[in-house]
Design a protein around this motif. Sequence first.
Motif, PDB file in Angstrom:
ATOM      1  N   SER A   1      26.953 -17.165  14.777  1.00 35.43           N
ATOM      2  CA  SER A   1      28.318 -17.929  14.539  1.00 35.43           C
ATOM      3  C   SER A   1      29.280 -18.152  15.386  1.00 35.43           C
ATOM      4  N   SER A   2      29.147 -17.291  16.540  1.00 31.31           N
ATOM      5  CA  SER A   2      30.312 -17.268  17.847  1.00 31.31           C
ATOM      6  C   SER A   2      29.652 -17.126  19.133  1.00 31.31           C
ATOM      7  N   THR A   3      30.072 -17.624  20.019  1.00 21.28           N
ATOM      8  CA  THR A   3      29.535 -17.825  21.540  1.00 21.28           C
ATOM      9  C   THR A   3      30.585 -16.801  22.390  1.00 21.28           C
ATOM     10  N   LYS A   4      31.835 -16.634  21.859  1.00 22.52           N
ATOM     11  CA  LYS A   4      32.861 -15.864  22.241  1.00 22.52           C
ATOM     12  C   LYS A   4      32.403 -14.174  22.694  1.00 22.52           C
ATOM     13  N   ASN A   5      32.638 -13.745  23.732  1.00 21.00           N
ATOM     14  CA  ASN A   5      32.449 -12.378  23.975  1.00 21.00           C
ATOM     15  C   ASN A   5      33.438 -11.611  23.197  1.00 21.00           C
ATOM     16  N   ARG A   6      33.108 -10.615  22.557  1.00 27.09           N
ATOM     17  CA  ARG A   6      34.079  -9.534  21.912  1.00 27.09           C
ATOM     18  C   ARG A   6      33.719  -8.459  22.787  1.00 27.09           C
ATOM     19  N   GLU A   7      34.939  -7.832  23.386  1.00 29.80           N
ATOM     20  CA  GLU A   7      34.669  -6.782  24.335  1.00 29.80           C
ATOM     21  C   GLU A   7      35.760  -5.820  23.867  1.00 29.80           C
ATOM     22  N   VAL A   8      35.244  -4.544  24.338  1.00 28.20           N
ATOM     23  CA  VAL A   8      36.194  -3.447  24.330  1.00 28.20           C
ATOM     24  C   VAL A   8      35.901  -2.451  25.489  1.00 28.20           C
ATOM     25  N   THR A   9      37.219  -1.891  25.867  1.00 32.72           N
ATOM     26  CA  THR A   9      37.246  -1.295  27.278  1.00 32.72           C
ATOM     27  C   THR A   9      37.656   0.291  26.694  1.00 32.72           C
ATOM     28  N   THR A  10      36.908   1.230  27.448  1.00 31.58           N
ATOM     29  CA  THR A  10      37.239   2.430  27.134  1.00 31.58           C
ATOM     30  C   THR A  10      37.550   3.235  28.505  1.00 31.58           C
ATOM     31  N   ILE A  11      37.871   4.534  28.489  1.00 31.85           N
ATOM     32  CA  ILE A  11      38.128   5.312  29.623  1.00 31.85           C
ATOM     33  C   ILE A  11      37.069   6.616  29.542  1.00 31.85           C
ATOM     34  N   GLU A  12      36.160   6.688  30.229  1.00 26.09           N
ATOM     35  CA  GLU A  12      34.994   7.644  30.003  1.00 26.09           C
ATOM     36  C   GLU A  12      34.271   7.838  31.284  1.00 26.09           C
ATOM     37  N   SER A  13      33.052   8.662  30.939  1.00 23.28           N
ATOM     38  CA  SER A  13      32.129   8.842  32.017  1.00 23.28           C
ATOM     39  C   SER A  13      30.894   8.865  31.360  1.00 23.28           C
ATOM     40  N   ARG A  14      29.892   7.609  31.658  1.00 27.33           N
ATOM     41  CA  ARG A  14      28.988   7.566  30.947  1.00 27.33           C
ATOM     42  C   ARG A  14      27.790   8.453  31.116  1.00 27.33           C
ATOM     43  N   GLY A  15      27.760   9.405  32.121  1.00 29.73           N
ATOM     44  CA  GLY A  15      26.663  10.274  32.584  1.00 29.73           C
ATOM     45  C   GLY A  15      27.356  11.727  32.044  1.00 29.73           C
ATOM     46  N   LEU A  16      28.571  11.967  31.510  1.00 24.95           N
ATOM     47  CA  LEU A  16      29.042  13.162  31.370  1.00 24.95           C
ATOM     48  C   LEU A  16      28.472  13.576  29.987  1.00 24.95           C
ATOM     49  N   ILE A  17      28.084  14.796  29.688  1.00 26.68           N
ATOM     50  CA  ILE A  17      27.483  15.142  28.500  1.00 26.68           C
ATOM     51  C   ILE A  17      28.560  16.323  27.764  1.00 26.68           C
ATOM     52  N   LEU A  18      29.124  17.173  28.658  1.00 22.01           N
ATOM     53  CA  LEU A  18      29.929  18.126  27.896  1.00 22.01           C
ATOM     54  C   LEU A  18      30.989  18.401  29.026  1.00 22.01           C
ATOM     55  N   SER A  19      32.244  18.400  28.817  1.00 27.16           N
ATOM     56  CA  SER A  19      33.106  18.570  29.744  1.00 27.16           C
ATOM     57  C   SER A  19      34.534  19.156  29.203  1.00 27.16           C
ATOM     58  N   GLY A  20      35.204  20.292  29.539  1.00 29.21           N
ATOM     59  CA  GLY A  20      36.384  20.868  28.860  1.00 29.21           C
ATOM     60  C   GLY A  20      36.240  20.986  27.549  1.00 29.21           C
ATOM     61  N   GLY A  21      35.071  21.499  26.961  1.00 27.25           N
ATOM     62  CA  GLY A  21      34.624  21.929  25.924  1.00 27.25           C
ATOM     63  C   GLY A  21      34.290  20.803  24.817  1.00 27.25           C
ATOM     64  N   THR A  22      34.267  19.720  25.279  1.00 22.69           N
ATOM     65  CA  THR A  22      34.355  18.353  24.275  1.00 22.69           C
ATOM     66  C   THR A  22      33.131  17.394  24.664  1.00 22.69           C
ATOM     67  N   THR A  23      32.383  16.897  23.785  1.00 24.41           N
ATOM     68  CA  THR A  23      31.386  15.842  24.044  1.00 24.41           C
ATOM     69  C   THR A  23      31.934  14.560  24.080  1.00 24.41           C
ATOM     70  N   GLY A  24      33.324  14.535  23.903  1.00 17.47           N
ATOM     71  CA  GLY A  24      33.701  13.007  23.494  1.00 17.47           C
ATOM     72  C   GLY A  24      34.312  12.133  24.909  1.00 17.47           C
ATOM     73  N   LYS A  25      34.019  12.508  25.854  1.00 15.92           N
ATOM     74  CA  LYS A  25      34.511  11.855  26.958  1.00 15.92           C
ATOM     75  C   LYS A  25      33.545  10.637  27.503  1.00 15.92           C
ATOM     76  N   ARG A  26      32.574  10.488  26.510  1.00 18.85           N
ATOM     77  CA  ARG A  26      31.698   9.303  26.597  1.00 18.85           C
ATOM     78  C   ARG A  26      31.282   8.736  25.396  1.00 18.85           C
ATOM     79  N   THR A  27      30.896   7.652  25.375  1.00 19.68           N
ATOM     80  CA  THR A  27      30.432   6.916  24.015  1.00 19.68           C
ATOM     81  C   THR A  27      28.776   7.123  24.143  1.00 19.68           C
ATOM     82  N   TRP A  28      28.677   7.698  22.870  1.00 18.70           N
ATOM     83  CA  TRP A  28      27.139   8.069  22.511  1.00 18.70           C
ATOM     84  C   TRP A  28      26.184   6.921  21.798  1.00 18.70           C
ATOM     85  N   GLU A  29      25.138   7.009  22.033  1.00 17.53           N
ATOM     86  CA  GLU A  29      24.252   5.988  21.254  1.00 17.53           C
ATOM     87  C   GLU A  29      24.455   5.639  19.975  1.00 17.53           C
TER      88      GLU A  29
END
Length: 341
Positions: free
Chosen positions: A117-145
């Motif tokens: 129904s749409s050809t317009k890109n819907r985009e979201v920008t985050t601040i993260e590390s795609r390769g980081l699993i755990l840092s500073g006691g949190t897993t929240g510094k990347r977007t998971w599957e």
Amino acid sequence: MADEVRKLVAQYFQLVDPPQLDIPPGNVLLRPTVQETLYERMFDESLTPLPPAAYRTRVLKLVIARIEESITDPEVDELNDNLMDALGMLVAQPKANSLELAQKLSHVKYTAPLQSSSTKNREVTTIESRGLILSGGTTGKRTWEAALHLGSFLASSAGEALVRGKRVIELGAGTGFLSLFCAHHLGVQSVVSSDREPVLIENMRECVRFNHRGDGPFPFYPAFWDWGTPLEKTQELESFVDEDDLRFDVALGADLTYDTDIIPPLLSTVRDLFENYHVEEFIISVTLRSEKTFQTFLDGCESNSFNIELLPFESTPSEEQTGFFHSTSIPIKTYRILKAA
């Protein structure tokens, strides 16, 4: 050609691992207009924010190598000068070591799957590390599957209908990816993006300026919530809550059941949402890494008299995805949880 370039650009800004990129075939890359388009949309230094230099270098080397492999007539087939100049500038930059690269947070731009129904890109920008699993006691510094899976569901007409016009809260929001998508593209009345880590709350606040470029209000409100304790009102929450009447219609969560130790406080918070915040349904996406761990969650739902329903949504196979690119090698399921009648 347009679809092939669009997909590569979307994967590139999501920082998909270079070997997994869908680079167009050589006969397409040889076209001068395609090479210039790739430069203008991926490697022009005036673009902002760009992927990290090390990632850009790896991708550009792959693109140029494929072009060179496809040249059959050097008198006719040429490499774009802008692409070659961009590579020269990138390889001349100082190299960071692999540990620094893994720890460094970057801007990651996600593009939603295309809808008919749409050809317009819907985009979201985050601040993260795609390769980081755990840092500073949190897993929240990347977007998971599981978040990308749930985002794909919300991008569909059926998923969007669950949140459009609603008051939404996300638990364990991490990068804020799902909440930002709801606020920017899905027409929610409001979305509270909650997490227990102050550094993640600050990251979410920083993301707002990359996702909201208009003059009107942006219905996105970060909040601190350590499960099992009361929701803490941030300055943003205070700005839109009327006489302490904080209520929601829908709760969202992704990849929240990865450890049995956090399931009791999670269930306590879900019960709190139903009993004290008027939530009608909780939509949760789960990566089934451990059947035993997830069964603990299901057992907890039963003991709390919650009703749980598996939603009929499956991830598109990785090779066919047009946005929110994620692995489907481990099953991901989406459930609706309701308070007992």
